[in-house]
Design a protein around this motif. Structure first.
Motif, PDB file in Angstrom:
ATOM      1  N   LEU A 101     111.883  31.049  16.716  1.00 50.44           N
ATOM      2  CA  LEU A 101     113.677  31.560  17.295  1.00 50.44           C
ATOM      3  C   LEU A 101     114.244  31.003  17.892  1.00 50.44           C
ATOM      4  CD1 LEU A 101     112.258  35.096  15.772  1.00 50.44           C
ATOM      5  CD2 LEU A 101     112.590  33.228  14.575  1.00 50.44           C
ATOM      6  N   THR A 102     113.705  30.774  19.002  1.00 48.76           N
ATOM      7  CA  THR A 102     114.811  30.530  20.020  1.00 48.76           C
ATOM      8  C   THR A 102     115.159  28.997  20.363  1.00 48.76           C
ATOM      9  OG1 THR A 102     112.861  31.229  21.931  1.00 48.76           O
ATOM     10  CG2 THR A 102     114.857  32.258  21.112  1.00 48.76           C
ATOM     11  N   LEU A 103     113.977  28.540  20.824  1.00 49.00           N
ATOM     12  CA  LEU A 103     114.026  27.378  21.524  1.00 49.00           C
ATOM     13  C   LEU A 103     112.318  26.519  21.409  1.00 49.00           C
ATOM     14  CD1 LEU A 103     115.061  27.942  25.785  1.00 49.00           C
ATOM     15  CD2 LEU A 103     116.488  26.742  23.415  1.00 49.00           C
ATOM     16  N   PRO A 104     112.605  24.952  21.101  1.00 48.91           N
ATOM     17  CA  PRO A 104     110.640  24.097  20.078  1.00 48.91           C
ATOM     18  C   PRO A 104     109.995  25.053  21.684  1.00 48.91           C
ATOM     19  CG  PRO A 104     112.899  23.173  20.613  1.00 48.91           C
ATOM     20  CD  PRO A 104     113.470  24.310  21.103  1.00 48.91           C
ATOM     21  N   GLY A 105     109.265  25.170  20.762  1.00 51.28           N
ATOM     22  CA  GLY A 105     107.674  25.665  22.373  1.00 51.28           C
ATOM     23  C   GLY A 105     107.454  27.000  22.494  1.00 51.28           C
ATOM     24  N   TYR A 106     108.962  27.836  21.929  1.00 49.38           N
ATOM     25  CA  TYR A 106     108.773  29.631  22.370  1.00 49.38           C
ATOM     26  C   TYR A 106     108.298  30.246  20.767  1.00 49.38           C
ATOM     27  CZ  TYR A 106     110.574  28.363  26.674  1.00 49.38           C
ATOM     28  OH  TYR A 106     111.360  27.936  28.037  1.00 49.38           O
ATOM     29  N   ARG A 107     106.917  30.578  20.880  1.00 46.31           N
ATOM     30  CA  ARG A 107     106.131  30.925  19.848  1.00 46.31           C
ATOM     31  C   ARG A 107     106.756  32.838  19.605  1.00 46.31           C
ATOM     32  NH1 ARG A 107     103.461  28.341  15.779  1.00 46.31           N
ATOM     33  NH2 ARG A 107     102.408  30.099  15.893  1.00 46.31           N
ATOM     34  N   HIS A 108     107.695  33.316  18.458  1.00 47.81           N
ATOM     35  CA  HIS A 108     107.690  34.567  18.132  1.00 47.81           C
ATOM     36  C   HIS A 108     107.349  35.369  17.326  1.00 47.81           C
ATOM     37  CE1 HIS A 108     111.116  33.934  21.579  1.00 47.81           C
ATOM     38  NE2 HIS A 108     111.446  32.907  20.951  1.00 47.81           N
ATOM     39  N   ASP A 109     107.288  36.225  17.854  1.00 45.98           N
ATOM     40  CA  ASP A 109     106.446  37.336  16.282  1.00 45.98           C
ATOM     41  C   ASP A 109     107.743  37.659  15.622  1.00 45.98           C
ATOM     42  OD1 ASP A 109     103.923  36.573  15.928  1.00 45.98           O
ATOM     43  OD2 ASP A 109     103.541  38.569  17.917  1.00 45.98           O
ATOM     44  N   GLY A 130      99.705  34.214  17.520  1.00 46.47           N
ATOM     45  CA  GLY A 130     101.467  35.279  17.372  1.00 46.47           C
ATOM     46  C   GLY A 130     100.441  35.831  15.649  1.00 46.47           C
ATOM     47  N   ALA A 131     100.996  36.881  15.526  1.00 44.46           N
ATOM     48  CA  ALA A 131     100.875  37.577  14.318  1.00 44.46           C
ATOM     49  C   ALA A 131     100.884  37.022  12.975  1.00 44.46           C
ATOM     50  CB  ALA A 131     101.778  38.840  13.709  1.00 44.46           C
ATOM     51  N   ALA A 132     100.538  35.657  12.726  1.00 46.18           N
ATOM     52  CA  ALA A 132     100.878  34.584  11.957  1.00 46.18           C
ATOM     53  C   ALA A 132      99.489  34.884  11.742  1.00 46.18           C
ATOM     54  CB  ALA A 132     102.034  33.650  11.702  1.00 46.18           C
ATOM     55  N   LYS A 167     116.450  44.216  16.692  1.00 49.13           N
ATOM     56  CA  LYS A 167     115.615  43.060  17.418  1.00 49.13           C
ATOM     57  C   LYS A 167     116.342  41.992  18.489  1.00 49.13           C
ATOM     58  CE  LYS A 167     111.430  40.851  16.418  1.00 49.13           C
ATOM     59  NZ  LYS A 167     111.556  39.373  16.161  1.00 49.13           N
ATOM     60  N   VAL A 168     115.429  41.907  19.434  1.00 50.57           N
ATOM     61  CA  VAL A 168     116.059  40.693  19.856  1.00 50.57           C
ATOM     62  C   VAL A 168     114.498  39.973  20.358  1.00 50.57           C
ATOM     63  CG1 VAL A 168     116.683  39.725  22.208  1.00 50.57           C
ATOM     64  CG2 VAL A 168     118.018  42.348  21.250  1.00 50.57           C
ATOM     65  N   ASP A 169     114.819  39.099  20.329  1.00 50.07           N
ATOM     66  CA  ASP A 169     113.235  37.709  20.878  1.00 50.07           C
ATOM     67  C   ASP A 169     114.588  37.276  21.977  1.00 50.07           C
ATOM     68  OD1 ASP A 169     110.982  38.477  18.824  1.00 50.07           O
ATOM     69  OD2 ASP A 169     112.738  37.967  17.601  1.00 50.07           O
ATOM     70  N   TYR A 170     113.809  37.095  23.323  1.00 57.95           N
ATOM     71  CA  TYR A 170     114.249  36.096  24.193  1.00 57.95           C
ATOM     72  C   TYR A 170     113.302  34.599  24.413  1.00 57.95           C
ATOM     73  CZ  TYR A 170     115.895  40.632  25.085  1.00 57.95           C
ATOM     74  OH  TYR A 170     116.447  42.103  24.859  1.00 57.95           O
ATOM     75  N   ALA A 171     114.007  33.444  24.695  1.00 54.92           N
ATOM     76  CA  ALA A 171     112.752  32.926  25.699  1.00 54.92           C
ATOM     77  C   ALA A 171     113.271  33.361  27.120  1.00 54.92           C
ATOM     78  CB  ALA A 171     113.355  31.581  25.250  1.00 54.92           C
ATOM     79  N   LEU A 172     112.562  33.454  27.966  1.00 57.90           N
ATOM     80  CA  LEU A 172     112.674  33.746  29.284  1.00 57.90           C
ATOM     81  C   LEU A 172     111.925  31.942  30.020  1.00 57.90           C
ATOM     82  CD1 LEU A 172     111.057  36.744  28.990  1.00 57.90           C
ATOM     83  CD2 LEU A 172     113.592  36.453  29.012  1.00 57.90           C
ATOM     84  N   ALA A 173     112.955  32.545  31.439  1.00 56.73           N
ATOM     85  CA  ALA A 173     111.817  30.834  31.887  1.00 56.73           C
ATOM     86  C   ALA A 173     110.968  31.641  32.972  1.00 56.73           C
ATOM     87  CB  ALA A 173     113.453  30.696  33.110  1.00 56.73           C
ATOM     88  N   GLY A 174     110.689  32.556  32.788  1.00 56.52           N
ATOM     89  CA  GLY A 174     109.883  33.642  33.634  1.00 56.52           C
ATOM     90  C   GLY A 174     109.057  34.931  33.366  1.00 56.52           C
ATOM     91  N   HIS A 190     108.489  32.211  29.394  1.00 58.05           N
ATOM     92  CA  HIS A 190     107.472  33.666  28.973  1.00 58.05           C
ATOM     93  C   HIS A 190     108.462  33.963  27.270  1.00 58.05           C
ATOM     94  CE1 HIS A 190     104.291  34.671  31.161  1.00 58.05           C
ATOM     95  NE2 HIS A 190     105.544  34.006  32.203  1.00 58.05           N
ATOM     96  N   THR A 191     107.947  34.450  26.238  1.00 55.16           N
ATOM     97  CA  THR A 191     109.018  35.056  25.501  1.00 55.16           C
ATOM     98  C   THR A 191     109.193  36.926  24.912  1.00 55.16           C
ATOM     99  OG1 THR A 191     107.071  35.565  24.080  1.00 55.16           O
ATOM    100  CG2 THR A 191     107.833  33.939  23.440  1.00 55.16           C
ATOM    101  N   GLY A 192     110.172  37.238  25.050  1.00 52.26           N
ATOM    102  CA  GLY A 192     110.029  38.255  25.017  1.00 52.26           C
ATOM    103  C   GLY A 192     110.406  38.633  23.845  1.00 52.26           C
ATOM    104  N   TRP A 193     109.516  39.815  23.197  1.00 57.44           N
ATOM    105  CA  TRP A 193     110.088  40.317  21.938  1.00 57.44           C
ATOM    106  C   TRP A 193     110.760  41.868  22.142  1.00 57.44           C
ATOM    107  CZ3 TRP A 193     108.265  44.863  19.172  1.00 57.44           C
ATOM    108  CH2 TRP A 193     108.238  44.698  17.547  1.00 57.44           C
TER     109      TRP A 193
END
Length: 474
Positions: free
Chosen positions: A48-56, A217-219, A290-297, A357-360
């Motif tokens: 949802l955010t950047l390539p390689g970040y898998r979000h539910d 992932g939930a999928a 809802k917010v999904d985050y791509a995080l640097a750490g 990391h990701t955040g949900w």
């Protein structure tokens, strides 16, 4: 000439897939129709955010999925499902003190509850080793229980409002806050009857096993159910949106993994007017932002122990949680809402690039609210994790209307399938002896708008499918 299908299921959510597996394993010819080009909006994983970040996109952590009485019979691990079990289920940070940590060990959990350590152990100990028995009764429609004494021991306390439960059984703020965060999953004001049930049940599940989620992932839950369904001979047809009864292929029975409004829109001419009116009175409750985050750490929690849990409840004291939940119910936006945050990438490196990391996260908002809560959610996280904003590389947000556009079962942004207050807890979507049936003996419903309600556990689909099988003589 016989129809090509015994059952056509509309929707490939966990309940539709579970119903499909049950019926296909009975030797019936089953077709699942899915409007999207992929499975199950409620358990979908995307970048949802950047390539390689898998979000539910929908659900994130699945204690009832891991413990589901039906899923446990299916051997989903043989179809690629791998569960991740973090060191703890929940962290509940509090201002100016250590976070409360909910883990599998009752003794360890009680040890950080101060004055309530003994009370907590006495409250939860009766269910140790018996969670499977309890869930078998708790995740079913009204009827004769398998373990009546155990269910009664749970139910007498569970019927209380969460506000009264925490006053009766806890004296200190730490235990009250931990319980309140779990009770807030009900998406109801915490002074309503049976809100204690959600909090109490989630505490019990945490002592059966730390809250699990699928690797990758939930999928992966939907993928495993679909593989199980295919192995039993079932078929899935994607990109097939059903808008009217005439769009459906001929079948002996139809099973709707949809909300009541879609059931009426599609099958209304097959249902009596009185039943349609009753479905029209179904209430959905608050929505979410809802917010999904791509995080640097990793999230820099003030209390590092928060990094042991897959789920973090942000909202401070029980009183603060209660104010936020009441506000959403009454059509207002809280300044400090309860924020449910999941941090799966701490325990599952497949979710983000190495070192990232990701955040949900979501908060509860009024039904159909379009207010942007991004800054409010960021502020609640930063409150307990100073420096969090500096790690955010990208955000993806969804308000209630975005969620409804994504999944038509989320009317008004209500992800629970409808309000579970006392008027709809046992009679969802309407009061019927068999809640999955309709006045048309060939039309059934199996979504989260039926008992036992929301959650990725497949039990609505399982119980509905039993009624369909009986109708078909299986």
């Amino acid at each position: 000439m016989s129809t090509p299908w015994d059952t056509v299921i509309i929707g490939s959510g966990p309940n539709g897939l579970s119903a499909g597996v049950y019926l296909a394993q009975k030797g019936l010819r089953v077709l699942i129709l899915e409007a999207a080009d992929s499975l199950s909006a409620g358990t979908r994983t995307q970048e949802l955010t950047l390539p390689g970040y898998r979000h539910d996109v929908g659900s994130a952590v699945h204690p009832l999925g891991y413990l589901s009485p039906y899923f446990q019979t299916l051997g989903l691990e043989k179809h690629g499902l791998e569960w991740v079990l973090p060191p703890a289920s929940v962290a509940h940070p509090l201002d100016g003190q250590e976070a409360v940590l909910l883990s599998k060990s009752i003794a360890e959990t009680a040890a950080n509850l101060g004055v309530d350590a003994g009370r907590y152990q006495r409250l939860l100990a009766p269910f140790v080793g018996r969670t499977e028995e309890l869930l078998r009764d708790a995740l079913k429609p009204l009827g004769l229980p398998h373990s009546p004494l155990l269910l009664a021991r749970f139910g007498l306390k569970a019927a209380l409002p969460a506000t009264l439960f925490q006053e009766l059984f806890f004296k200190g703020e730490r235990a009250r806050a931990l319980f309140g965060g779990c009770a807030a999953h009900s998406v109801l004001p915490l002074n309503k009857l049976f809100t204690a049930a959600v909090g109490y049940l989630f505490l019990i599940t945490a002592h059966a096993e730390n809250w699990a989620f699928p690797k990758g992932g939930a999928a992966c839950i939907a993928d495993a159910l679909a593989a199980c369904f295919a192995a039993a001979g079932g078929e899935i047809q994607f990109s097939t949106r059903i808008n009217h009864w005439r769009d459906l292929p001929p079948a002996r029975t139809y099973l709707f993994d949809t909300d009541p409004r879609q059931l009426v829109n599609i099958a209304g001419e097959q249902l009596p007017a009185a039943y349609r009116r009753r479905l029209g009175n179904y209430r959905y409750g608050p929505g979410v932002f809802k917010v999904d985050y791509a995080l640097a750490g990793p999230i820099p929690w003030r209390d590092p122990r928060c990094a042991q849990a897959s789920t973090v409840h942000l909202g401070g004291t029980f009183a603060e949680l209660a104010r936020g939940e009441k506000a959403a119910w009454r059509g207002r936006v809280a300044d400090k809402p309860f924020v449910l945050l999941c941090q799966q990438s701490l325990f599952d490196p497949t979710r983000a690039p190495a070192g990232h990391h990701t955040g949900w996260a979501y908060c509860h908002v009024p039904f159909d609210s379009t207010q942007d809560m991004t800054a409010v959610i960021d502020r609640q996280i930063e409150r307990f994790a100073p420096g969090f904003r500096d790690l955010v590389l990208a955000r993806h947000t969804m308000n209630t209307q975005d969620l409804y556009a994504y999944n038509p079962n989320y009317l008004g942004g209500a992800i629970t399938g409808g309000s579970v207050d006392i008027t709809q807890l046992f009679t969802r979507p309407v009061a019927r002896f068999n809640p999955y049936s309709t006045p048309n003996p060939n039309v059934f419903i199996c979504s989260a708008a039926t008992p036992p309600g929301a959650g990725v556990h497949g039990m609505c689909g399982y119980h509905a499918a039993r009624g369909v099988a009986k109708r078909l003589g299986k």
